[in-house]
Scaffold this active site. Structure first.
Site, PDB file in Angstrom:
ATOM      1  CB  SER A  14      -0.804  -0.158   1.291  1.00  0.00           C
ATOM      2  OG  SER A  14      -1.598  -1.061   0.796  1.00  0.00           O
ATOM      3  CD1 TRP A  53       2.822  -8.701  -2.695  1.00  0.00           C
ATOM      4  CD2 TRP A  53       2.411 -10.886  -3.269  1.00  0.00           C
ATOM      5  NE1 TRP A  53       2.571  -9.570  -2.103  1.00  0.00           N
ATOM      6  CE2 TRP A  53       2.304 -11.026  -1.964  1.00  0.00           C
ATOM      7  CE3 TRP A  53       1.858 -12.227  -3.620  1.00  0.00           C
ATOM      8  CZ2 TRP A  53       2.415 -11.556  -1.085  1.00  0.00           C
ATOM      9  CZ3 TRP A  53       1.871 -13.249  -3.055  1.00  0.00           C
ATOM     10  CH2 TRP A  53       2.255 -13.432  -1.255  1.00  0.00           C
ATOM     11  NE  ARG A 102     -31.999 -29.522  -2.805  1.00  0.00           N
ATOM     12  CZ  ARG A 102     -31.872 -30.996  -1.661  1.00  0.00           C
ATOM     13  NH1 ARG A 102     -31.707 -31.707  -3.064  1.00  0.00           N
ATOM     14  NH2 ARG A 102     -31.773 -30.610  -1.478  1.00  0.00           N
ATOM     15  N   GLY A 105     -24.699 -27.728   0.977  1.00  0.00           N
ATOM     16  CA  GLY A 105     -23.745 -28.091   0.461  1.00  0.00           C
ATOM     17  C   GLY A 105     -23.311 -28.820  -0.415  1.00  0.00           C
ATOM     18  CD  GLU A 159      -5.173  -3.193 -10.039  1.00  0.00           C
ATOM     19  OE1 GLU A 159      -4.113  -1.707 -10.042  1.00  0.00           O
ATOM     20  OE2 GLU A 159      -4.773  -3.784 -11.271  1.00  0.00           O
ATOM     21  CB  THR A 189      -6.442  -3.300   0.688  1.00  0.00           C
ATOM     22  OG1 THR A 189      -6.257  -2.277   1.121  1.00  0.00           O
ATOM     23  CG2 THR A 189      -4.695  -4.225   0.606  1.00  0.00           C
TER      24      THR A 189
END
Length: 378
Positions: free
Chosen positions: A134, A158, A269, A341, A364, A366
């Site tokens: 940052s 990163w 479902r 589930g 880009e 936090t």
């Protein structure tokens, strides 16, 4: 469900149709396999690039698509709804061209942009370090002038596309301490002393390699310095504003995919003799998800339209990135809940989307940094 898009031109309508065709034919059928194997889909990315999608927001005179950022973000969203890693590849490459396009000299633009936007090359950005995430003003990587060259020393962390990129936009210290001492250089990946490291083992977006890049006395020609010395921090901040919009669009696409999947599941479902969609506990949850996705899309596109009209958009970009990525985390988590589930197993993609959404709250800038940007603006 069908997303009704308000597009500015008929060309944009045709473009979105092309992107949908490619995304459904080339991306959606392959994503699960590539994510499971952790393999970068270079050919799929190259297909998009050759279709002109990797230069959309840049001028046609340099090989770009000449499209407004608003249209570009519609494209990013669509691709992210099929394969987040590919949408991220588009965003990363687009940002790697940002410095040359907006801060480079006329000579640099004419010399480099056609190749960068042409579809064969893949770019990456070397910005973060382990002690400078940052706090970019504390970047420690140095670029020391030595005759006609700069000598790069340091380690970047990163780095998306580390080891597979054809070039890197490297932010390094050419001057004194603080933000004003930073510059940006365009570095070919095959430069001696550019050493990508072992890929990180991440919880999601496995088909997109992320790793450190070590610069061990890498010698870079002086004319690869983008613009003037000391402009690196300004270039980075300008690029990050644009990148935050693209991450917001990625979040909207990811959440839209999760919403669509959850709705389809809830229609099929059955429990207690009826589709679970008919129960308010599920129906209201899906309604909140749909509303949040639409709100985030509107916020992202509003910020893009400000950018397209030349108005300040940094704070709106921060709001859009913050809201859209937090939204994506909630919506993908709720999609898992709708499936119960079944949502917790890899047979359904919602668990992968939930893991991927977490990344978007971090990259880009936090979301804590976005809150800082917004609160300071108040």
């Amino acid at each position: 469900m069908k997303v009704h898009r308000l597009l500015p031109t008929e060309d944009a309508v045709d473009l979105i149709g092309l992107v949908e065709e490619i995304a459904d034919g080339e991306l959606a059928p392959r994503v699960a396999d590539f994510e499971a194997r952790g393999e970068f889909p270079r050919e799929a990315v190259r297909t998009l690039a050759r279709a002109g999608l990797f230069g959309l927001p840049y001028p046609q005179e340099h090989g770009g698509g000449g499209q407004p950022y608003e249209v570009y973000l519609h494209v990013v969203e669509l691709i992210a709804s099929r394969w987040l890693a590919v949408a991220e590849a588009l965003n990363v490459h687009t940002l790697s061209c940002h410095g040359i396009a907006h801060f480079g000299t006329d000579v640099q633009r004419k010399q480099h942009l056609p190749d960068l936007l042409g579809g064969e090359l893949l770019g990456a950005n070397c910005l973060s370090e382990h002690e400078a995430g940052s706090d970019l003003a504390s970047i420690a990587t140095t670029a020391t002038r030595d005759g006609d060259d700069y000598v790069l020393r340091g380690t970047k962390a990163w780095v998306t596309h580390s080891g597979i990129a054809d070039y890197y936009a490297v932010y390094a210290r050419t001057g004194g301490p603080g933000a004003r001492g930073l510059s940006c250089l365009l570095v070919d990946a095959d430069t001696a002393g550019v050493l990508p490291q072992r890929p990180e083992k991440k919880m999601g977006v496995s088909s997109s390699p992320t790793a450190q890049v070590v610069f061990d006395h890498a010698r870079v020609p002086g004319d690869r310095l983008i613009g003037r010395p000391g402009k690196g921090f300004l270039i980075a901040m300008d690029a990050l504003d644009c990148g935050r919009l693209a991450i917001g669009a990625c979040a909207v696409g990811l959440a839209q995919a999760a919403l669509d999947y959850a709705v389809d599941y809830a229609r099929q479902r059955r429990q207690f003799g009826q589709p679970i969609m008919s129960f308010q506990g599920i129906g209201f949850l899906l309604a909140d998800m749909a509303t949040a996705v639409s709100a985030a899309r509107a916020l992202v596109l509003h910020a893009a339209r400000l950018r397209d009209t030349g108005r300040p958009f940094s704070v709106e970009a921060a709001k859009a990135k913050l809201f859209a990525t937090d939204m994506a985390m909630r919506v993908t988590t709720d999609a898992v809940q709708v499936l119960g589930g079944a949502g917790y197993v890899a047979d359904h993609p919602v668990e992968r989307w939930m893991r991927e959404a977490k990344l978007l709250q971090i990259v880009e800038g936090t979301n804590q940094i976005q809150r800082l940007v917004v609160s300071r603006a108040l």
